[in-house]
Every structure is written in C-alpha cells, then in structure tokens.
Write an enzyme that holds these catalytic residues in place. Structure first.
Site, mmCIF file in Angstrom:
data_model
loop_
_atom_site.group_PDB
_atom_site.id
_atom_site.type_symbol
_atom_site.label_atom_id
_atom_site.label_comp_id
_atom_site.label_asym_id
_atom_site.label_seq_id
_atom_site.Cartn_x
_atom_site.Cartn_y
_atom_site.Cartn_z
ATOM 1 N N ASP A 115 -72.862 -89.177 -93.207
ATOM 2 C CA ASP A 115 -73.987 -89.642 -94.196
ATOM 3 C C ASP A 115 -73.883 -88.730 -95.486
ATOM 4 O O ASP A 115 -74.888 -88.174 -96.121
ATOM 5 C CB ASP A 115 -75.490 -89.492 -93.805
ATOM 6 C CG ASP A 115 -75.484 -89.915 -92.537
ATOM 7 O OD1 ASP A 115 -75.166 -91.253 -92.246
ATOM 8 O OD2 ASP A 115 -76.260 -89.288 -91.522
ATOM 9 N N GLU A 129 -80.398 -99.285 -95.281
ATOM 10 C CA GLU A 129 -80.779 -97.951 -95.011
ATOM 11 C C GLU A 129 -79.928 -97.315 -96.290
ATOM 12 O O GLU A 129 -79.436 -97.576 -97.010
ATOM 13 C CB GLU A 129 -80.389 -97.280 -93.619
ATOM 14 C CG GLU A 129 -79.031 -97.567 -93.057
ATOM 15 C CD GLU A 129 -78.963 -97.172 -91.709
ATOM 16 O OE1 GLU A 129 -79.832 -96.537 -91.122
ATOM 17 O OE2 GLU A 129 -77.893 -97.601 -91.127
#
Length: 528
Positions: free
Chosen positions: A44, A209
């Site tokens: 991420d 997301e």
C-alpha cells in the site's frame, strides 16, 4: 574480554561482508530500470516529493516498529530511513494480531510539516507528524476515532481548508466500494463535521479503495484502485467540486503485461516536470511489491504506463529512469546484517509490540534473550520473532549462532513467518541440545514439531533456502563451507495481506526466564 576478542577474530575470519550483494537491483546502470523497483513487501505505498527528495511509506499491520519510511533521490533506488510509529498504542498488540494494526497510510507535506495518516481499522484514523522525517515522529493521535474507516488521505485546498478522503472495510463496517470526504482541521487534529459520501463504485468500480486526493488545472483528482487487489485496476476520478459529482476513467490495467492487478499508489513528479506513478502488485509469497510507471496527461486525464488504448495504459517492465538532474548510487534497502554498532538495522521488525530487553546489539553480535512462552503456542503467534521481508523471489540466508548461554527449556533458531510457516530451532533439555523443526498454518491450531537429532556443538550454522518464491528448506553446518540438509521442505504461503518474512527467535517453553543466543550475522546470498 578474551571471549569477546575471540568472537571478533572468528567473525572477521568468516563471512566476508564485502562480497555480499543485494538480492534485487532495479537500477540497470545504463539509464534504465526494471520493475518491480522493490521486490519487497512495501504494501500500500504512498509517496511525495519535497524538493529533490522522495519519501514513501507503507502499511505494516501488527509488526513493529510500524509504517516504514523510505527515501530516494531518483524514484528507483530506495532506502529505509525510519519508522513512523515505534510501538502500536494499544496493549493487545503486545501479541500478534494478524491482519490488524496499521493499514494503507498516506504521507503529505504542508507548510513545513510532514503528516502521516495511518488507518487502524479497529481503532480509528491516526496521524503522526514531524518537521524532520529522519527524526522521531509524534505519537499517534486520533483524526477520527471510528471503526471500519480505512485508506485516509489529507488534502489542503488553495483557500487553506483541509479535507480527508477515505474508504471503508466491509469486514469491520459492513460495506465497501464507497468513498467519503471529511472536512478536517488544517492541523489535522480532528474532523470539523461528519462529511459526506462522494462516490459509489458498486456499479462500475467495485471495491474501490486506497484513494489519494490531488488538484491540477482546477480539477480535483482521486486516484483509487478498484476491482480487487489481484485482478483489479487503477481508476482516476475527477471533478471541479471536491464533493463531486466525479467523472471516472480506468487509467491502468494489466493489459498484455505480467503485472496483475496494478494497485494503489501515488502520483509524483520530478523537479523537471515529469510525472510518475508508484503502485504495488500482489505477487503472493513475497507480498506486495512496488512498481514505477511513467505517466503523462492528455485532456486533463492522466495516462499511466504504455500501450494505452482509450486512455488506459499497461505497466512497463523496463523503462528509462526519471530525469532528476543527477545520477545517484545504485542501491536497495538493507537485508544482510553483521550487527555492527549498537542498534538493530532498519530492515528488522518484530512480530508484535516489542520490549527493549528482548535483545542487545553490541560487540559485533546480536544477543537474543529467550522469552517465556506458552509451551503450546504456535510459532507464528510468538511476539518476539525478529523478522524481515523477502528481498527477492529466490535467495539463501546463512546465520551463525552461539548456543553456550542457553538454559533448560530454551528454544532458538531461524524462522520463516507466514501463512504456512516453519522454523528450524535448537532446544535445550537438561544439558543436551536437540534440533527440531516446527511447521504449521497460522489459521489453524495444527503445528507439528519434528525431532531431528542432537546438536553436538555450541556453535551452529543454519542456512535457509528459498526456491521458486515458495519452497523453504534448511541446512546446518559446523562451519561455513559444509552444510547438510535437514528437516522437511515447506511450501510457504502468504499471511493475512503480508508476504513471507525470515528471521530469528529465542524462547523458553518452560515459561521461565531463559538464557540467550548470540548471532554473528544474518546474510542473504544468491542461491548456490
């Protein structure tokens, strides 16, 4: 003192650190780079440029210190320089809580201050800040205390007002595929009001997301992956109003490349005006590795990668390096460690919140003190596993450990921490040393322990081999030249959203204060 001198002499005469090479080098030395730029689980990623410095952070779940901070001058050669959080600020993280802890963070620089927004999906959205990213960051404080909110990103508009865009974890809140905008205090100390939903991706961008918010040419842009981690793509939303409505476009997908699900990341530029996009790819056992894609703008839409059709590109595997006005040394994050100095290297994390009395670095060695543990505890659930990420799909690790200070009940050695995990350990029973292998699955109470015979020396060399990005096996030796295979080969599997890690541990299964082991080095090499 004589023992220390002997240890130093033995160490100097053994593994030659000058021959040690990094396992994965993206910079090809000819003005090009290959992807991934980091074959390491920096999950991420988010990144920014401040002047001619690039900073990148990543999630780290329940491992500590938490949220690694990397630095680069050219977007290709990166080093870990710090961690944002030393220990997770909740006592239940003193034990591993797999899949929980710090999720996808973001990093921004505003008015001389660096901000890191860090979601903990069971606790809330946290913020840490500093004016010097190499120094200690502030302790985590709440931006919003709420369950199920994830992937926050702060933004300061031209009028000084501040906002936070975020997403949702269905596992905690019951829904996903929605994005939310919250007005926040300009110093990021909290939200100003409840905010509002700004985008519903169920129809066309399911599981959207990881939003990152930017502004360019009067448009607000939200870069956000959709479609799921492994099969998904990169979406960009744009609007003239920060609350929408937003237009949408898929700007990066796998296409004909081998890079499945190019997922969330960061848009950065160079001082010369080039645009680039950093993102991750989930490759399984090695975790979520980091790629760098060229990016350009057409009609106020970004196009990422190459071979674009209708504004949607695909990842590159080799490309010209970013133009940053200088040439910087070829390098990669640390992996091998000779335990010089008096601190652990930044490649190391613990399996949970750690304690300073678990270890000592000094006199050219790492000392691990055996910690009391439940004799029935699975190896994957031990807090004091000292672990680090895989740096490549194939490699071998050699370590030299000294066992003379072990006490009855101590168990110590090398571990492979993941979903299907294993460890090769020395156990002391009475006055004898025995070799054992532990293997199990982190979601099951199924650990098996295999007796592999006695250990007849106080010094043991252990080697772990990783082949084909999945097979983990062990060898032992009485010196660095002669090794014998022991135990079973284990097919590793990833953990909860994390790649496999390798490391060391020292336990006492009698639940008492144990002894210790001394470790000369932990060295990665290419497979023989």
């Amino acid at each position: 003192m004589a023992d220390e001198v002997t240890a130093h002499r033995r160490k100097e005469e053994s593994m030659d650190k000058n021959k040690i090479k990094k396992m994965w080098i993206a910079d090809q030395g000819d003005g090009t780079y290959i992807n991934p730029i980091l074959y390491t689980d920096y999950s991420d990623p988010d990144a920014i440029r401040v002047g001619d410095d690039y900073f990148m952070i990543a999630s780290s779940f329940c491992n500590t210190p938490a949220v690694p901070l990397l630095h680069s001058k050219d977007l290709v050669n990166w080093k870990v320089i710090n961690y944002i959080i030393d220990k997770l600020p909740f006592p239940y993280y003193d034990k591993p809580v797999h899949g929980c802890g710090t999720w996808a963070p973001s990093i921004r620089f505003h008015d001389g201050v660096y901000y890191a927004f860090i979601p903990m999906p069971d606790e809330g959205i946290m913020m840490c800040k500093t004016t010097d990213p190499w120094s200690k960051w502030s302790e985590p404080s709440y931006v919003r205390k709420v369950v199920g909110w994830i992937d926050p990103c702060p933004f300061w508009d031209d009028d000084g007002k501040a906002y936070m865009v975020s997403a949702f974890a269905r596992s905690r809140i019951g829904f996903k595929s929605m994005l939310y905008m919250s007005p926040i205090e300009p110093d990021c100390s909290g939200v100003l009001d409840d905010g509002q939903f700004i985008y519903d991706g169920h129809a066309t961008q399911p599981t959207i997301e990881g939003p990152k918010l930017y502004k360019r040419n009067g448009y607000y842009y939200i870069f956000a992956p959709a479609g799921g981690v492994k099969p998904g793509w990169q979406t960009v939303l744009r609007s003239k109003n920060i609350y929408g409505p937003y237009e949408e476009r898929i700007v990066l997908h796998q296409g004909g490349s081998p890079v499945n699900g190019p997922h969330q990341g960061a848009w950065v530029d160079t001082p010369d005006g080039e645009d680039w996009f950093l993102h991750f790819q989930d490759v399984g056992n090695a975790g979520r590795v980091v790629h760098l894609q060229p990016m350009r703008w057409e009609d106020d839409w970004p196009i990422i990668g190459v071979n674009d059709v209708d504004g949607c590109g695909e990842p590159v595997m080799r490309h010209k390096k970013p133009s940053v006005g200088a040439v910087y040394p070829i390098d990669a994050p640390e992996d091998s460690d000779f335990f010089e100095g008096d601190k652990l290297g930044l490649q190391w994390q613990w399996n949970a919140n750690y304690k300073e009395n678990w270890y000592r670095v000094g006199d050219g060695q790492l000392t691990l003190y055996a910690q009391p543990c439940d004799p029935a505890a699975q190896l994957c659930d031990i807090s004091n596993l000292l672990i680090q990420k895989w740096p490549a799909p194939e490699f071998q690790i050699t370590t030299c450990i000294h066992l003379e200070n072990m006490k009855d009940g101590d168990v110590a050695g090398m571990v492979s921490q993941c979903g299907h995990y294993t460890g090769l350990l020395v156990a002391k029973q009475g006055q004898k040393l025995f070799l054992e292998q532990r293997t199990g699955n982190w979601t099951k109470n199924d650990e098996e322990r295999y007796a592999l015979g006695t250990v007849d020396s106080d010094t043991l060399y252990i080697r772990m081999k990783v082949k084909g990005a999945k097979e983990v096996s062990f060898e032992i030796g009485q010196d660095e030249e002669h090794f014998t295979a022991v135990g079973n080969t284990v097919e590793a599997t990833p953990g909860r959203w994390v790649g496999v890690k390798a490391g060391l541990t020292a336990l006492n299964r009698l639940g008492s204060e144990g002894g210790s082991i001394a470790v000369d080095y932990f060295v990665f090499e290419r497979l023989e």
